[in-house]
Write a protein that holds these residues in place. Structure first.
Motif, PDB file in Angstrom:
ATOM      1  N   ARG A  14       0.804  -1.252  -0.161  1.00  0.00           N
ATOM      2  CA  ARG A  14      -0.180   0.043   0.133  1.00  0.00           C
ATOM      3  C   ARG A  14       0.857   1.281  -0.009  1.00  0.00           C
ATOM      4  N   LYS A  15       2.086   1.117  -0.227  1.00  0.00           N
ATOM      5  CA  LYS A  15       2.874   2.397  -0.152  1.00  0.00           C
ATOM      6  C   LYS A  15       3.022   2.903  -1.661  1.00  0.00           C
ATOM      7  N   ASN A  16       2.082   3.280  -2.071  1.00  0.00           N
ATOM      8  CA  ASN A  16       2.000   3.863  -3.565  1.00  0.00           C
ATOM      9  C   ASN A  16       3.094   4.891  -3.886  1.00  0.00           C
ATOM     10  N   ALA A  17       3.583   5.771  -3.020  1.00  0.00           N
ATOM     11  CA  ALA A  17       4.583   6.589  -3.414  1.00  0.00           C
ATOM     12  C   ALA A  17       6.043   5.895  -3.623  1.00  0.00           C
ATOM     13  N   ILE A  18       5.908   4.908  -2.999  1.00  0.00           N
ATOM     14  CA  ILE A  18       7.079   4.030  -3.079  1.00  0.00           C
ATOM     15  C   ILE A  18       7.260   3.590  -4.301  1.00  0.00           C
ATOM     16  N   ASP A  19       5.995   2.989  -4.765  1.00  0.00           N
ATOM     17  CA  ASP A  19       5.576   2.235  -5.975  1.00  0.00           C
ATOM     18  C   ASP A  19       5.934   3.172  -7.167  1.00  0.00           C
ATOM     19  N   THR A  20       5.745   4.497  -6.956  1.00  0.00           N
ATOM     20  CA  THR A  20       5.847   5.524  -8.050  1.00  0.00           C
ATOM     21  C   THR A  20       6.935   6.442  -8.139  1.00  0.00           C
ATOM     22  N   TYR A  21       6.577   7.755  -7.636  1.00  0.00           N
ATOM     23  CA  TYR A  21       7.422   8.999  -7.663  1.00  0.00           C
ATOM     24  C   TYR A  21       7.944   9.412  -6.379  1.00  0.00           C
ATOM     25  N   GLY A  22       7.687   8.633  -5.237  1.00  0.00           N
ATOM     26  CA  GLY A  22       8.360   9.061  -3.894  1.00  0.00           C
ATOM     27  C   GLY A  22       7.710  10.444  -3.492  1.00  0.00           C
ATOM     28  N   GLU A  23       6.417  10.727  -3.702  1.00  0.00           N
ATOM     29  CA  GLU A  23       5.704  11.932  -3.319  1.00  0.00           C
ATOM     30  C   GLU A  23       6.331  13.043  -4.031  1.00  0.00           C
ATOM     31  N   TYR A  24       7.130  13.041  -4.903  1.00  0.00           N
ATOM     32  CA  TYR A  24       7.724  14.246  -5.587  1.00  0.00           C
ATOM     33  C   TYR A  24       6.609  14.798  -6.652  1.00  0.00           C
ATOM     34  N   SER A  25       5.706  13.793  -6.984  1.00  0.00           N
ATOM     35  CA  SER A  25       4.660  14.166  -7.800  1.00  0.00           C
ATOM     36  C   SER A  25       3.305  13.624  -7.422  1.00  0.00           C
ATOM     37  N   ARG A  26       2.327  13.565  -7.976  1.00  0.00           N
ATOM     38  CA  ARG A  26       1.015  13.000  -7.420  1.00  0.00           C
ATOM     39  C   ARG A  26       0.864  11.516  -8.134  1.00  0.00           C
ATOM     40  N   HIS A  27       0.289  10.505  -7.125  1.00  0.00           N
ATOM     41  CA  HIS A  27      -0.119   9.244  -7.790  1.00  0.00           C
ATOM     42  C   HIS A  27      -1.444   8.987  -7.322  1.00  0.00           C
ATOM     43  N   SER A  28      -2.144   7.921  -7.702  1.00  0.00           N
ATOM     44  CA  SER A  28      -3.480   7.405  -7.638  1.00  0.00           C
ATOM     45  C   SER A  28      -3.387   7.107  -6.281  1.00  0.00           C
ATOM     46  N   GLY A  29      -4.803   6.960  -5.577  1.00  0.00           N
ATOM     47  CA  GLY A  29      -5.107   6.570  -4.441  1.00  0.00           C
ATOM     48  C   GLY A  29      -5.057   4.862  -4.257  1.00  0.00           C
ATOM     49  N   ALA A  30      -5.026   4.411  -5.685  1.00  0.00           N
ATOM     50  CA  ALA A  30      -5.410   3.014  -5.629  1.00  0.00           C
ATOM     51  C   ALA A  30      -3.695   2.134  -5.690  1.00  0.00           C
ATOM     52  N   ALA A  31      -3.790   1.154  -5.385  1.00  0.00           N
ATOM     53  CA  ALA A  31      -2.618   0.419  -5.060  1.00  0.00           C
ATOM     54  C   ALA A  31      -2.397  -0.277  -6.406  1.00  0.00           C
ATOM     55  N   LEU A  32      -0.998  -0.553  -6.779  1.00  0.00           N
ATOM     56  CA  LEU A  32      -0.962  -1.092  -8.210  1.00  0.00           C
ATOM     57  C   LEU A  32      -0.769  -2.566  -8.148  1.00  0.00           C
ATOM     58  N   SER A  33      -0.168  -3.232  -7.107  1.00  0.00           N
ATOM     59  CA  SER A  33       0.164  -4.708  -7.008  1.00  0.00           C
ATOM     60  C   SER A  33      -1.107  -5.454  -6.708  1.00  0.00           C
ATOM     61  N   GLY A  34      -1.077  -6.751  -7.278  1.00  0.00           N
ATOM     62  CA  GLY A  34      -2.229  -7.676  -6.794  1.00  0.00           C
ATOM     63  C   GLY A  34      -3.471  -7.504  -7.654  1.00  0.00           C
ATOM     64  N   LYS A  35      -3.296  -6.968  -8.961  1.00  0.00           N
ATOM     65  CA  LYS A  35      -4.136  -7.038 -10.020  1.00  0.00           C
ATOM     66  C   LYS A  35      -3.975  -7.451 -11.158  1.00  0.00           C
ATOM     67  N   ASP A  36      -4.848  -7.890 -11.771  1.00  0.00           N
ATOM     68  CA  ASP A  36      -4.673  -8.580 -13.267  1.00  0.00           C
ATOM     69  C   ASP A  36      -4.767  -7.206 -14.124  1.00  0.00           C
TER      70      ASP A  36
END
Length: 379
Positions: free
Chosen positions: A236-258
């Motif tokens: 659930r750490k979306n910032a770590i999965d994307t841009y580290g809070e430098y920019s915006r990211h979706s509220g939805a997690a990326l992992s665990g989905k087809d």
């Protein structure tokens, strides 16, 4: 343990490319809880996958390891739907248009020219430190480390450009307790400085200076980390999965989905567009925002923000992207071959994204959304 999410997704898609699955994982001392909803003809052993992941990650503590931890599951097989097996490779453009998204979501993609991966420098450096921390443990350079850690790099900017490294934080879990004031802590700090920090920054243009603050297990030694001392929902750490809070990211997690989940693949498509804008030298920074609505195949809104760095207007870039990128759900799945990559890539595909980010990766081959093959068109 977020690797477990995508290891399950990989296994489903390896056996059934048209599987639909969403899975969550929670961990605590000696316990792993997996919940999943899926629609597929494939038979997947969730418990076996979880134990394999725990072993591969390296958890061997007495109170959390692959052999003795309890694994609980809550699984629900969804009723068969008529259009589950649409094959985007065989669909006409009109049929692609008919495949609508099932969720309303706003996703973001970002790129900038601060690093060779076109990623913000702070998250890029943090991931390099994390990867090196894993390497020195696995290669027995620092054999006393355990598989959990935290990294952070704070950057000072001048005129929107990285100017100096303000601080570096490195917290490493150890297989044995290290006293905060003991000689062992001093050894840990020296080892991590020599074997992790110095090695990572050897090839970086921006290096720590005499005033850079370096924190290594400074206040409260991390000691034994992981599920032995922590608990919670993973992935659930979306910032770590994307841009580290430098920019915006979706509220939805990326992992665990087809790949039929637009909140996952839409974020990949937005990154693809933003990265090509930067590679084409249309801006120094670019954020692409896509908003989807249930029942429609295309985003209802495409917004571009270049933060004053664009060579042309943001509106012009948005028009160019809409014309040259396919942001439809089935179009994204087709463009990136997302159903079939788990069977093509040795060791699975989505599992490799579970650590060190879903974007900006240069260590696992070229991800399809990291390609810059639209540069000529954009220019």
């Amino acid at each position: 343990m977020r690797s477990n999410h995508d290891a399950i997704v990989d296994r489903f898609l390896q056996r059934d490319p048209f599987a639909r699955v969403i899975t969550e994982c929670a961990v605590s001392t000696a316990i792993v809880f997996i919940s999943a909803r899926f629609e597929s003809e494939a038979i997947v052993d969730f418990t076996k996958i979880a134990r394999q992941v725990i072993k591969q990650v390296g958890y061997t503590q007495l109170d959390f390891n692959a052999k003795t931890c309890s694994i609980m599951t809550s699984l629900k097989e969804l009723p068969k739907s008529e259009n589950r097996c649409w094959d985007e490779k065989k669909l006409s453009e009109a049929e692609i248009e008919e495949i609508s998204v099932k969720d309303q979501v706003t996703v973001f993609g970002f790129a900038c020219n601060q690093t060779k991966a076109l990623m913000p420098l702070p998250i890029w450096l943090a991931h390099q430190l994390a990867k090196r921390l894993t390497a020195v443990r696995q290669e027995k350079i620092l054999p006393y480390l355990a598989p959990d850690g935290k990294t952070q790099v704070a950057i000072e900017y001048k005129n929107c450009k990285p100017h100096r490294i303000y601080s570096i934080t490195l917290i490493a879990s150890q297989s044995k307790l290290v006293g905060a004031n003991g000689a062992n802590l001093k050894r840990l700090q020296e080892d991590l400085r020599d074997s992790v920090i110095d090695v990572v920054f050897a090839d970086e243009e921006l290096k720590p200076d005499a005033n850079t603050r370096i924190f290594i297990d400074s206040d409260d030694p991390f000691a034994i980390g992981g599920p032995s001392v922590h608990s919670g929902l993973t992935g659930r750490k979306n910032a770590i999965d994307t841009y580290g809070e430098y920019s915006r990211h979706s509220g939805a997690a990326l992992s665990g989905k087809d790949p039929t989940r637009i909140d996952r693949v839409g974020a990949y498509a937005a990154r693809y567009a933003a990265k090509n804008v930067i590679a084409a030298d249309l801006a120094d920074e670019c954020e692409v925002q896509l908003t989807y609505s249930v029942g429609l195949s295309r985003p209802v809104s495409i917004q571009v923000e270049t933060f004053g760095t664009g060579k042309i207007s943001d509106e012009e870039i948005a028009i160019i992207l809409e014309k040259n990128f396919d942001f439809r759900l089935a179009g994204i799945v087709r463009e990136f071959n997302l159903r079939f990559l788990p069977a093509i890539v040795k060791g699975g595909f989505y599992k490799k994204l579970a650590a060190y980010g879903h974007v900006g990766r240069l260590d696992i081959g070229v991800l399809p959304w990291e390609e810059t093959d639209k540069v000529a068109i954009l220019r």
